[in-house]
Structure formats: C-alpha cells, structure tokens
Design a protein around this motif. Sequence first.
Motif, PDB file in Angstrom:
ATOM      1  N   LYS A 269     124.877  76.354  61.155  1.00  0.00           N
ATOM      2  CA  LYS A 269     123.527  76.135  61.670  1.00  0.00           C
ATOM      3  C   LYS A 269     123.575  75.062  62.755  1.00  0.00           C
ATOM      4  CE  LYS A 269     121.402  78.669  58.459  1.00  0.00           C
ATOM      5  NZ  LYS A 269     120.653  79.912  58.773  1.00  0.00           N
ATOM      6  N   VAL A 270     122.703  75.187  63.739  1.00  0.00           N
ATOM      7  CA  VAL A 270     122.545  74.139  64.748  1.00  0.00           C
ATOM      8  C   VAL A 270     121.506  73.151  64.241  1.00  0.00           C
ATOM      9  CG1 VAL A 270     121.803  73.626  67.103  1.00  0.00           C
ATOM     10  CG2 VAL A 270     123.167  75.679  66.632  1.00  0.00           C
ATOM     11  N   PRO A 271     121.793  71.863  64.251  1.00  0.00           N
ATOM     12  CA  PRO A 271     120.792  70.891  63.796  1.00  0.00           C
ATOM     13  C   PRO A 271     119.531  70.969  64.655  1.00  0.00           C
ATOM     14  CG  PRO A 271     122.935  69.853  64.155  1.00  0.00           C
ATOM     15  CD  PRO A 271     123.011  71.224  64.743  1.00  0.00           C
ATOM     16  N   PRO A 272     118.371  70.614  64.111  1.00  0.00           N
ATOM     17  CA  PRO A 272     117.165  70.565  64.946  1.00  0.00           C
ATOM     18  C   PRO A 272     117.358  69.544  66.058  1.00  0.00           C
ATOM     19  CG  PRO A 272     116.787  69.497  62.825  1.00  0.00           C
ATOM     20  CD  PRO A 272     118.108  70.198  62.725  1.00  0.00           C
ATOM     21  N   SER A 273     116.718  69.778  67.185  1.00  0.00           N
ATOM     22  CA  SER A 273     116.891  68.876  68.329  1.00  0.00           C
ATOM     23  C   SER A 273     116.400  67.474  67.989  1.00  0.00           C
ATOM     24  CB  SER A 273     116.129  69.409  69.544  1.00  0.00           C
ATOM     25  OG  SER A 273     114.738  69.281  69.346  1.00  0.00           O
ATOM     26  N   ALA A 274     117.016  66.489  68.631  1.00  0.00           N
ATOM     27  CA  ALA A 274     116.631  65.101  68.394  1.00  0.00           C
ATOM     28  C   ALA A 274     115.170  64.865  68.768  1.00  0.00           C
ATOM     29  CB  ALA A 274     117.543  64.168  69.182  1.00  0.00           C
ATOM     30  N   SER A 275     114.702  65.516  69.827  1.00  0.00           N
ATOM     31  CA  SER A 275     113.309  65.317  70.243  1.00  0.00           C
ATOM     32  C   SER A 275     112.339  65.862  69.208  1.00  0.00           C
ATOM     33  CB  SER A 275     113.052  65.970  71.601  1.00  0.00           C
ATOM     34  OG  SER A 275     113.297  67.358  71.550  1.00  0.00           O
ATOM     35  N   SER A 276     112.642  67.022  68.612  1.00  0.00           N
ATOM     36  CA  SER A 276     111.746  67.572  67.582  1.00  0.00           C
ATOM     37  C   SER A 276     111.801  66.724  66.318  1.00  0.00           C
ATOM     38  CB  SER A 276     112.127  69.018  67.262  1.00  0.00           C
ATOM     39  OG  SER A 276     113.396  69.102  66.632  1.00  0.00           O
ATOM     40  N   ARG A 277     112.965  66.190  65.993  1.00  0.00           N
ATOM     41  CA  ARG A 277     113.079  65.309  64.839  1.00  0.00           C
ATOM     42  C   ARG A 277     112.269  64.037  65.067  1.00  0.00           C
ATOM     43  NH1 ARG A 277     119.014  63.838  64.071  1.00  0.00           N
ATOM     44  NH2 ARG A 277     118.123  62.717  62.279  1.00  0.00           N
TER      45      ARG A 277
ATOM     46  N   GLN B 197     106.420  61.039  59.328  1.00  0.00           N
ATOM     47  CA  GLN B 197     107.422  60.225  58.649  1.00  0.00           C
ATOM     48  C   GLN B 197     108.417  61.075  57.861  1.00  0.00           C
ATOM     49  OE1 GLN B 197     107.386  56.429  58.943  1.00  0.00           O
ATOM     50  NE2 GLN B 197     106.511  57.487  60.687  1.00  0.00           N
ATOM     51  N   THR B 198     108.640  62.289  58.322  1.00  0.00           N
ATOM     52  CA  THR B 198     109.648  63.168  57.710  1.00  0.00           C
ATOM     53  C   THR B 198     110.603  63.658  58.796  1.00  0.00           C
ATOM     54  OG1 THR B 198     108.274  65.148  58.007  1.00  0.00           O
ATOM     55  CG2 THR B 198     108.068  63.968  55.915  1.00  0.00           C
ATOM     56  N   ASP B 199     111.811  63.986  58.372  1.00  0.00           N
ATOM     57  CA  ASP B 199     112.834  64.451  59.295  1.00  0.00           C
ATOM     58  C   ASP B 199     113.198  65.878  58.928  1.00  0.00           C
ATOM     59  OD1 ASP B 199     115.090  64.927  60.829  1.00  0.00           O
ATOM     60  OD2 ASP B 199     115.918  62.929  60.528  1.00  0.00           O
TER      61      ASP B 199
ATOM     62  N   ALA C 126     117.442  62.875  55.261  1.00  0.00           N
ATOM     63  CA  ALA C 126     118.254  63.252  56.409  1.00  0.00           C
ATOM     64  C   ALA C 126     118.515  62.064  57.324  1.00  0.00           C
ATOM     65  CB  ALA C 126     117.570  64.370  57.187  1.00  0.00           C
ATOM     66  N   ILE C 127     117.629  61.065  57.264  1.00  0.00           N
ATOM     67  CA  ILE C 127     117.815  59.924  58.150  1.00  0.00           C
ATOM     68  C   ILE C 127     117.357  58.656  57.447  1.00  0.00           C
ATOM     69  CG2 ILE C 127     115.611  60.466  59.290  1.00  0.00           C
ATOM     70  CD1 ILE C 127     116.767  59.113  61.765  1.00  0.00           C
ATOM     71  N   PRO C 128     118.262  57.877  56.878  1.00  0.00           N
ATOM     72  CA  PRO C 128     117.902  56.688  56.115  1.00  0.00           C
ATOM     73  C   PRO C 128     117.585  55.517  57.048  1.00  0.00           C
ATOM     74  CG  PRO C 128     120.270  56.917  56.173  1.00  0.00           C
ATOM     75  CD  PRO C 128     119.707  58.097  56.917  1.00  0.00           C
ATOM     76  N   GLU C 129     116.501  55.620  57.768  1.00  0.00           N
ATOM     77  CA  GLU C 129     116.179  54.596  58.755  1.00  0.00           C
ATOM     78  C   GLU C 129     114.695  54.631  59.076  1.00  0.00           C
ATOM     79  OE1 GLU C 129     116.878  55.723  62.972  1.00  0.00           O
ATOM     80  OE2 GLU C 129     118.174  57.239  62.095  1.00  0.00           O
ATOM     81  N   VAL C 130     114.213  53.541  59.629  1.00  0.00           N
ATOM     82  CA  VAL C 130     112.867  53.513  60.196  1.00  0.00           C
ATOM     83  C   VAL C 130     113.005  53.862  61.657  1.00  0.00           C
ATOM     84  CG1 VAL C 130     110.870  52.079  60.706  1.00  0.00           C
ATOM     85  CG2 VAL C 130     112.082  51.798  58.542  1.00  0.00           C
TER      86      VAL C 130
ATOM     87  N   THR D 256     127.655  62.039  54.052  1.00  0.00           N
ATOM     88  CA  THR D 256     127.174  60.720  54.461  1.00  0.00           C
ATOM     89  C   THR D 256     127.546  60.414  55.909  1.00  0.00           C
ATOM     90  OG1 THR D 256     127.298  59.839  52.212  1.00  0.00           O
ATOM     91  CG2 THR D 256     127.354  58.245  54.004  1.00  0.00           C
ATOM     92  N   ALA D 257     128.796  60.713  56.274  1.00  0.00           N
ATOM     93  CA  ALA D 257     129.258  60.426  57.634  1.00  0.00           C
ATOM     94  C   ALA D 257     128.459  61.209  58.664  1.00  0.00           C
ATOM     95  CB  ALA D 257     130.746  60.750  57.751  1.00  0.00           C
ATOM     96  N   ILE D 258     128.167  62.477  58.372  1.00  0.00           N
ATOM     97  CA  ILE D 258     127.399  63.295  59.313  1.00  0.00           C
ATOM     98  C   ILE D 258     126.002  62.736  59.490  1.00  0.00           C
ATOM     99  CG2 ILE D 258     126.328  65.552  59.660  1.00  0.00           C
ATOM    100  CD1 ILE D 258     128.831  66.800  58.387  1.00  0.00           C
ATOM    101  N   LEU D 259     125.352  62.386  58.390  1.00  0.00           N
ATOM    102  CA  LEU D 259     123.989  61.860  58.485  1.00  0.00           C
ATOM    103  C   LEU D 259     123.960  60.532  59.243  1.00  0.00           C
ATOM    104  CD1 LEU D 259     122.592  62.680  54.932  1.00  0.00           C
ATOM    105  CD2 LEU D 259     122.224  63.922  57.057  1.00  0.00           C
ATOM    106  N   LYS D 260     124.955  59.702  59.017  1.00  0.00           N
ATOM    107  CA  LYS D 260     125.035  58.444  59.767  1.00  0.00           C
ATOM    108  C   LYS D 260     125.234  58.719  61.260  1.00  0.00           C
ATOM    109  CE  LYS D 260     124.981  54.793  56.938  1.00  0.00           C
ATOM    110  NZ  LYS D 260     124.166  53.577  57.166  1.00  0.00           N
ATOM    111  N   GLY D 261     126.090  59.691  61.562  1.00  0.00           N
ATOM    112  CA  GLY D 261     126.348  60.019  62.964  1.00  0.00           C
ATOM    113  C   GLY D 261     125.158  60.638  63.653  1.00  0.00           C
ATOM    114  N   LEU D 262     124.254  61.248  62.876  1.00  0.00           N
ATOM    115  CA  LEU D 262     123.072  61.907  63.431  1.00  0.00           C
ATOM    116  C   LEU D 262     121.817  61.031  63.347  1.00  0.00           C
ATOM    117  CD1 LEU D 262     123.518  65.586  62.146  1.00  0.00           C
ATOM    118  CD2 LEU D 262     123.837  64.716  64.464  1.00  0.00           C
ATOM    119  N   ALA D 263     121.995  59.736  63.112  1.00  0.00           N
ATOM    120  CA  ALA D 263     120.840  58.840  63.096  1.00  0.00           C
ATOM    121  C   ALA D 263     120.121  58.917  64.438  1.00  0.00           C
ATOM    122  CB  ALA D 263     121.280  57.414  62.803  1.00  0.00           C
ATOM    123  N   LEU D 264     118.809  59.014  64.393  1.00  0.00           N
ATOM    124  CA  LEU D 264     118.033  59.110  65.633  1.00  0.00           C
ATOM    125  C   LEU D 264     118.175  57.859  66.489  1.00  0.00           C
ATOM    126  CD1 LEU D 264     114.632  60.802  64.677  1.00  0.00           C
ATOM    127  CD2 LEU D 264     116.359  61.660  66.251  1.00  0.00           C
TER     128      LEU D 264
END
Length: 438
Positions: A213-221, A229-231, A290-294, A249-257
């Motif tokens: 699967k292709v991840p959703p675009s960063a702009s849509s996220r 407040q959801t990803d 999907a994104i453990p961040e504010v 974990t590594a993928i999600l960290k690498g995909l942080a917005l």
Amino acid sequence: MAWQPGEQLLNGKYTIESELGKGGFGITYLARDDRDRPFAIKTLGRKARFTQELAKYKEEFLKEADCLSRCIHPSIVRLEEVIDTDSLCCVVLEYIDGTTLARLVKQKGRLSEREALFYTYQIADALRLVHEQGFLHRDVKPMNIVLRQERSDAVLIDFGLALEFSQDQVEIHHEQGSLGFAPLEQYDLRALRGAYTDVYGLAATLYSLLTAKVPPSASSRDRSWVKTQTDPLVPPKTLNPSVSDRVNTAILKGLALVPENRPQSIEAWLELLQDGPSDFSPQPTEMTPAIPEVANSISAVGMDYTTLERLLADGQWQQADRETEALMIRVAGREAEGRLNVEDVKHFPGRDLRTLDRLWTEYSNGHFGLSIQRQMWSKSAGDYEQLSDRLGWRRDNEWVSYADLTFDLTAPVGHLPSWGRRGRLWSFLATRLKKCSL
C-alpha cells in the motif's frame, strides 16, 4: 521533436533504440554506443526545450549530473558522461536491465520483512553517501529503485529532484515530490530541509514494500490531524501482522509529520531498525497510534515564536500585532523588502500559519486569530470591504488608521492580527489559510 529509433548522436557514438520513459521535464531513451553497450540517455523533453525558462530547466537538469558525478556507489545509478553543447544537452547513464520495486510488489504482493529490509539497507547506504556529499534525493520511492536482474541488488535512480542542501538551512525549493512518499516540508516553498527529508521517503518505501500500500500523503495526514486530531496512516503491522514491532516502530518514527520528530539522519533511523524498540513502545497493534506526536509544530523555517507568545500571554496586543507582522516578513525571507508579495502569501509555510493562529486563538480565548478572520471571510462571501466592516477595520465606510485600531478584547471578533488589512493580498491569504485547514 522526439528522437527516433536509429537516430545517432555525437557522430555515431550513440544510437537511439527506444524511449524508456518521460518525467517532469526530461525524457529517457535506451541507446547503444559504438561498442554495442547499452546506456540510458536522459535529455530535456519538448516541454522544457520550447519554453522561455529553458536556461533554468537546463541548469536544474545538469545538477542531476553533478550529483551523480560525486555520488559513486554500487546502489546508485552510474553516470557515464555529460553532453552539453549548443544543440544537445543530455546525461548518459548506465542502463540497468531489471525491474523496479514498485513493479515487483505489484507482481508479488507485499514482501517478507527479510527481503524488504535487504533492499532498504542497500538504499540507506546509498543515501548516506548522497547526504555526505551535500545532496538530498527528495524522491525516494519504490518506482525509483531498480533491481539488477542478474543479482537482485537494489539501485537508486532518478536524481531529477536532487538538490544541494545544508542541514536545517532554509532555501527556496520547488514544491515537488511523490504523493505518499514526500514529507510535509516538501509541500512548502520555504522550509527547513535535512537528511530527515529522505528518511521519510525511505520509511514510506519500506511501508509500501511490507504492505503493498502507498501511505496517505503527508498533506492529507496533516489536514486530518489539524481538523480531527487523527492520522489516517494505518500502522504497517495492522496491514501485515508479520511485521515485527521493531520495524513497525521504526517506520512510524520515520513517517512522523513534524521533521523534528523523525530520526535526523539515515544512521539514526537504521538504529531503530537494527537495535530493537526505542523509547517509543507501541501499544497493541489495533491501538498503535500512527503518529505519536503533537502536530501543531512551531515553524517550517526554524523561526522563534517565544517573544510573540510572551506578548500574547501578557495581553500586550499591539506589540504582539507588530511582532506578528515582523515574523511573517522574516518567515518569507523578505527582511530587505519589508513586506510580502503575492507569491510569498500563496506559498507561506502552513506550519507557521498554524502556529501564529494557535497562539492568537489560545491567548485570546478564540477572540482573535487568522482562522477567525477566514471564517469571517467566508461569511462575507469573499467581499473584502464587507469583511473589513465585520472585523472593525472599517467604520462608517471609512478605513480605520492603525493608531485607531482597538488593541484589547473589547475589539470586534477577529480584529487582530491586523496584517490582513493589506487588502490586495487578503484573498490570497484566505486561500492559503483554507489550504492549510485554518
């Protein structure tokens, strides 16, 4: 006019066989040299050659060759030569007879973690060299990774978006990239760039290899996060339970917005892949965020908003208003001119607009702010004079001078910040605010 099969270049040194593909402003051909060796020859396409910006396209085109000349690596396509004459501009590259990772996944479906990591480590090592040489690739994706047919080695191709960079320095960049693989900062004309930009592309590539699967675009996220407040990014382990917690974990960290929340280098990201779970321990798969961040990040260009926040917290509304204008000018890099133009407003970094709005709305309890003004713009049906009447920038059909604005909470809702009183630019600002989900 496109080259035809049998056409010869450089007095017969190369003979065109067929067209391999087209890009944004380039076209690539399969050719053979006078020793019957295959090569890929990339040249400017018709769109670039027949334009007033030919010189600019040519300069950007040759930057790719400059990057490849300095980045010699088994997992990077090899540059054979550069041809730059009055009538001909092209780069001659090694021809890799193989298949892209995108095509492999389409044929086989998702790859095993072992196989996906085998390719990922090779490309990571290539990117490490690219960054050491002072470049970013900016278009890392399965379509730009080819497997050599004879050895299944992965090779990174298409350096058409590659650019020189200084870590965390702000320069003017083209807003380009591939949906799903380009990070948020590539959607801004002015934004900090760093090795973390390619970390996002490589993490997205690994995500795609493991999930098909292709991840959703960063702009849509980003828009989803701002609004709800959801990803919408589904963790890879949810789509493919065989993915290990470590790789998930590594993928999600690498995909942080937010770029600051990603590993800041390829090496740092590889440590997450290789050394087990980091300080972020994922919850059970179905609950893993999907994104453990504010995501209401501070600035795309490294701007310091401390003074503005202090002024707003102290209720010094006029000083905060002046500081806001000064900040906007600095964010756009227009200190010398002292004002913004239309292009600056149309491409103003979304992260900075959201930070300005968040600070104003929070400290005024929703009384002031850019998002409040945009809501009023909608209610005014795009009529600037009607908007100005609502915001108190006009009274009795007369424009209010800056000294006569109201710098306290008795002012009309949306009265501040007052930068929008520059009427000619307000419609462009409103459009940009909407695009940034404000």
